[in-house]
Scaffold this active site. Structure first.
Site, PDB file in Angstrom:
ATOM      1  N   TYR A 101       0.847  -1.204   0.000  1.00 19.84           N
ATOM      2  CA  TYR A 101       0.000   0.000   0.000  1.00 19.84           C
ATOM      3  C   TYR A 101       0.873   1.240   0.000  1.00 19.84           C
ATOM      4  CZ  TYR A 101      -3.628  -3.217   1.558  1.00 19.84           C
ATOM      5  OH  TYR A 101      -4.507  -4.255   1.647  1.00 19.84           O
ATOM      6  N   LYS A 158       7.748   8.293  -5.889  1.00 20.43           N
ATOM      7  CA  LYS A 158       8.700   7.163  -5.875  1.00 20.43           C
ATOM      8  C   LYS A 158       8.107   5.899  -6.501  1.00 20.43           C
ATOM      9  CE  LYS A 158      10.268   8.480  -1.299  1.00 20.43           C
ATOM     10  NZ  LYS A 158      10.212   8.028   0.071  1.00 20.43           N
ATOM     11  N   ARG A 182      -6.736   0.913  -4.196  1.00 17.84           N
ATOM     12  CA  ARG A 182      -7.742   0.477  -3.227  1.00 17.84           C
ATOM     13  C   ARG A 182      -8.661   1.653  -2.943  1.00 17.84           C
ATOM     14  NH1 ARG A 182      -7.416  -2.414   2.770  1.00 17.84           N
ATOM     15  NH2 ARG A 182      -6.419  -0.496   3.495  1.00 17.84           N
ATOM     16  N   HIS A 202       5.222  -1.423   4.304  1.00 20.83           N
ATOM     17  CA  HIS A 202       6.473  -0.638   4.346  1.00 20.83           C
ATOM     18  C   HIS A 202       7.485  -1.299   3.395  1.00 20.83           C
ATOM     19  CE1 HIS A 202      10.164   1.152   6.006  1.00 20.83           C
ATOM     20  NE2 HIS A 202       9.376   2.105   6.508  1.00 20.83           N
ATOM     21  N   ASP A 256       2.546 -40.648  -3.214  1.00 22.91           N
ATOM     22  CA  ASP A 256       1.434 -41.032  -4.088  1.00 22.91           C
ATOM     23  C   ASP A 256       0.940 -39.768  -4.798  1.00 22.91           C
ATOM     24  OD1 ASP A 256       0.199 -39.735  -2.056  1.00 22.91           O
ATOM     25  OD2 ASP A 256      -1.075 -41.382  -1.419  1.00 22.91           O
TER      26      ASP A 256
HETATM   27  C1  LIG Z   1      -3.908  -2.442   9.021  1.00 16.25           C
HETATM   28  C2  LIG Z   1      -4.927  -2.511   8.002  1.00 16.25           C
HETATM   29  C3  LIG Z   1      -4.683  -1.846   6.718  1.00 16.25           C
HETATM   30  O1  LIG Z   1      -5.596  -1.424   6.091  1.00 16.25           O
HETATM   31  S1  LIG Z   1      -3.081  -1.712   6.148  1.00 16.25           S
HETATM   32  C4  LIG Z   1      -3.211  -0.620   4.791  1.00 16.25           C
HETATM   33  C5  LIG Z   1      -3.364   0.804   5.166  1.00 16.25           C
HETATM   34  N1  LIG Z   1      -2.145   1.360   5.689  1.00 16.25           N
HETATM   35  C6  LIG Z   1      -1.257   1.972   4.896  1.00 16.25           C
HETATM   36  O2  LIG Z   1      -1.473   2.184   3.722  1.00 16.25           O
HETATM   37  C7  LIG Z   1       0.026   2.395   5.551  1.00 16.25           C
HETATM   38  C8  LIG Z   1       1.188   2.325   4.590  1.00 16.25           C
HETATM   39  N2  LIG Z   1       2.435   2.664   5.243  1.00 16.25           N
HETATM   40  C9  LIG Z   1       2.732   3.921   5.621  1.00 16.25           C
HETATM   41  O3  LIG Z   1       1.962   4.854   5.460  1.00 16.25           O
HETATM   42  C10 LIG Z   1       4.084   4.136   6.231  1.00 16.25           C
HETATM   43  O4  LIG Z   1       4.921   3.056   6.008  1.00 16.25           O
HETATM   44  C11 LIG Z   1       4.076   4.413   7.757  1.00 16.25           C
HETATM   45  C12 LIG Z   1       3.529   3.203   8.509  1.00 16.25           C
HETATM   46  C13 LIG Z   1       3.228   5.644   8.098  1.00 16.25           C
HETATM   47  C14 LIG Z   1       5.523   4.665   8.203  1.00 16.25           C
HETATM   48  O5  LIG Z   1       6.030   5.683   7.372  1.00 16.25           O
HETATM   49  P1  LIG Z   1       7.387   6.459   7.688  1.00 16.25           P
HETATM   50  O6  LIG Z   1       7.335   6.963   9.093  1.00 16.25           O
HETATM   51  O7  LIG Z   1       7.658   7.419   6.614  1.00 16.25           O
HETATM   52  O8  LIG Z   1       8.426   5.258   7.649  1.00 16.25           O
HETATM   53  P2  LIG Z   1       9.983   5.327   7.446  1.00 16.25           P
HETATM   54  O9  LIG Z   1      10.547   6.608   7.962  1.00 16.25           O
HETATM   55  O10 LIG Z   1      10.548   4.085   8.002  1.00 16.25           O
HETATM   56  O11 LIG Z   1      10.115   5.287   5.860  1.00 16.25           O
HETATM   57  C15 LIG Z   1      11.345   5.103   5.222  1.00 16.25           C
HETATM   58  C16 LIG Z   1      11.196   5.504   3.777  1.00 16.25           C
HETATM   59  O12 LIG Z   1      10.250   4.610   3.165  1.00 16.25           O
HETATM   60  C17 LIG Z   1       9.174   5.374   2.619  1.00 16.25           C
HETATM   61  N3  LIG Z   1       7.919   4.627   2.841  1.00 16.25           N
HETATM   62  C18 LIG Z   1       7.385   4.261   4.014  1.00 16.25           C
HETATM   63  N4  LIG Z   1       6.272   3.585   3.830  1.00 16.25           N
HETATM   64  C19 LIG Z   1       6.074   3.515   2.497  1.00 16.25           C
HETATM   65  C20 LIG Z   1       5.066   2.925   1.685  1.00 16.25           C
HETATM   66  N5  LIG Z   1       3.999   2.300   2.219  1.00 16.25           N
HETATM   67  N6  LIG Z   1       5.190   3.004   0.373  1.00 16.25           N
HETATM   68  C21 LIG Z   1       6.251   3.661  -0.194  1.00 16.25           C
HETATM   69  N7  LIG Z   1       7.230   4.239   0.524  1.00 16.25           N
HETATM   70  C22 LIG Z   1       7.137   4.175   1.854  1.00 16.25           C
HETATM   71  C23 LIG Z   1       9.161   6.688   3.367  1.00 16.25           C
HETATM   72  O13 LIG Z   1       8.553   7.709   2.596  1.00 16.25           O
HETATM   73  C24 LIG Z   1      10.656   6.912   3.595  1.00 16.25           C
HETATM   74  O14 LIG Z   1      11.193   7.388   2.394  1.00 16.25           O
HETATM   75  P3  LIG Z   1      12.400   8.461   2.414  1.00 16.25           P
HETATM   76  O15 LIG Z   1      13.544   7.741   3.079  1.00 16.25           O
HETATM   77  O16 LIG Z   1      11.916   9.644   3.194  1.00 16.25           O
HETATM   78  O17 LIG Z   1      12.652   8.755   0.971  1.00 16.25           O
HETATM   79  O1  LIG Z   2      -7.490  -3.995   5.210  1.00 15.27           O
HETATM   80  C1  LIG Z   2      -6.769  -4.703   5.871  1.00 15.27           C
HETATM   81  C2  LIG Z   2      -7.033  -5.035   7.242  1.00 15.27           C
HETATM   82  O2  LIG Z   2      -6.239  -5.783   7.825  1.00 15.27           O
HETATM   83  O3  LIG Z   2      -8.050  -4.582   7.762  1.00 15.27           O
HETATM   84 MG   LIG Z   3      -9.165  -3.293   6.440  1.00 15.40          MG
END
Ligand SMILES: CCC(=O)SCCNC(=O)CCNC(=O)[C@H](O)C(C)(C)COP(=O)(O)OP(=O)(O)OC[C@H]1O[C@@H](n2cnc3c(N)ncnc32)[C@H](O)[C@@H]1OP(=O)(O)O
Ligand SMILES: O=CC(=O)O
Ligand SMILES: [Mg+2]
Length: 326
Positions: A28, A39, A89, A257, A305
């Site tokens: 995601y 990116k 999504r 991530h 088998d």
């Molecule tokens: C639980 C049920 C669900 O529905 S799950 C699906 C919904 N949740 C999501 O979409 C969350 C997706 N993930 C995120 O938003 C981030 O990873 C969160 C968790 C907020 C953490 O971000 P952040 O604090 O920036 O992490 P970081 O400093 O370790 O990041 C390092 C570099 O990686 C990048 N990164 C991070 N996450 C993503 C991602 N999902 N997709 C693409 N890139 C990502 C960051 O931007 C950061 O990049 P840079 O080093 O600044 O260039």
């Molecule tokens: O959409 C994903 C979940 O774990 O909820």
């Molecule tokens: Mg969900």
């Protein structure tokens, strides 16, 4: 002779492998962040999902819609993508936000390769979902597109009603021309919330649900995508749960991530010793079958088998499809 073996392989022959999309990791990327969206073309993952639902705060939804629609509109200028598939999504129909999502996305010249629709709880909701897509994209644009559909099972009610939900979605494609259902995601975190469970990294609380879920997916020859592992720092735990899911029949896992991508993608490839075992077993079986016309033999100390041969063939086929599609 290999084709003779394949002929009795139910798993391989009943699934339409044309247009197979590997979805070992489904990452995601929140649509609200323009910085992260920039990116996207370089992120190497099987399936990259531009996120409008729970990864996007309510206050940012409108901005996220605009960003994703602009991204899709201008897709050719982004060049080749390192991901195998680019999806979106959207929000669930029950959230009341789906119509706004689809309205904005439909303004873009290009459709995503897959739409992911969360929280499908009731077969009646599917008619409403189809209606929203049809109203905004038009039936013809949908029917002429090659976009696929993935739905989410995220509640007790949906889990129990899965066969009807999957059959209804598949029929919408067959009878009305809606996007073809290709896979199903187990929304573990929403599922835990729905049941009042406390989620854990071990995931014992969702053991029954994941096993019922994967069984239902396979009964309809659909890809099964496993739970999210929210403890981003715990890569060992992620690996353990990914390998467990693969062993249970899941095809892939949700990913939040970039550091989770390699762990998940490696876990969903059979390990080299398993691939070697499977190839050697199939060769031995062919020899044995030629000589004795007998389907039971001993291989490396174990009885083999037909079902064991089918498992070996699944391993070889999985590797072949993933390698061919990359
Ligand atoms: C639980 C049920 C669900 O529905 S799950 C699906 C919904 N949740 C999501 O979409 C969350 C997706 N993930 C995120 O938003 C981030 O990873 C969160 C968790 C907020 C953490 O971000 P952040 O604090 O920036 O992490 P970081 O400093 O370790 O990041 C390092 C570099 O990686 C990048 N990164 C991070 N996450 C993503 C991602 N999902 N997709 C693409 N890139 C990502 C960051 O931007 C950061 O990049 P840079 O080093 O600044 O260039
Ligand atoms: O959409 C994903 C979940 O774990 O909820
Ligand atoms: Mg969900």
């Amino acid at each position: 002779m290999r084709s003779a073996i394949r002929a009795f392989s139910t798993n391989v022959t009943k699934t339409d492998r044309k247009g197979f999309v590997p979805r070992r990791a489904l990452l995601y990327v929140p649509g609200s962040s323009e910085k992260v969206l920039a990116k996207v073309p370089k992120i190497k993952v099987d399936s990259l999902v531009l996120e409008l639902e729970d990864g996007c705060p309510l206050a940012s939804k409108a901005q996220a819609r605009t960003n994703i629609a602009a991204y899709l509109d201008d897709l050719p200028s982004k060049g080749d993508h390192a991901c195998f598939e680019l999806g979106v999504r959207v929000n669930s129909v029950s959230s009341g936000l789906l119509a706004d999502d689809v309205k904005e996305l439909s303004k873009a010249k290009h459709l995503p390769q897959v739409f992911l629709v969360p929280k499908v709880d009731d077969p009646d909701e599917l008619a409403a979902i189809w209606d929203i897509f049809k109203t905004n994209y038009g039936a013809e644009r949908i029917q002429n597109s090659k976009s696929r559909l993935i739905i989410y099972i995220e509640s007790a009610r949906a889990l129990l009603d899965m066969p009807r939900l999957l059959a209804t979605t598949l029929n919408l494609h067959k009878n009305a021309g809606f996007f073809k259902l290709d896979g199903v995601v187990f929304g573990s975190d929403d599922f835990c919330a729905d049941l009042g469970m406390s989620r854990s990294n071990e995931g014992t609380e969702t053991l029954y649900a994941r096993q019922r879920f994967v069984t239902c997916c396979k009964a309809f020859s659909l890809q099964a995508i496993d739970s999210v592992y929210i403890d981003i720092k715990d890569l060992d735990g992620l690996r353990r749960q990914s390998i467990e899911g693969k062993a249970w029949g899941f095809d892939g896992k949700q990913c939040i991530h970039p550091t989770q991508i390699p762990v998940i993608q490696e876990s969903f490839l059979p390990p080299p010793d398993k691939i070697e075992w499977a190839k050697a077993l199939i060769d031995e079986y062919i020899k044995h079958e030629n000589e004795q016309r007998n389907t039971v033999l001993t291989f490396r100390g174990s009885m083999v088998d037909r079902p064991v041969i089918l498992q070996a063939m699944n391993i070889v086929q999985t590797v072949k499809y993933i390698q061919e599609s990359q």
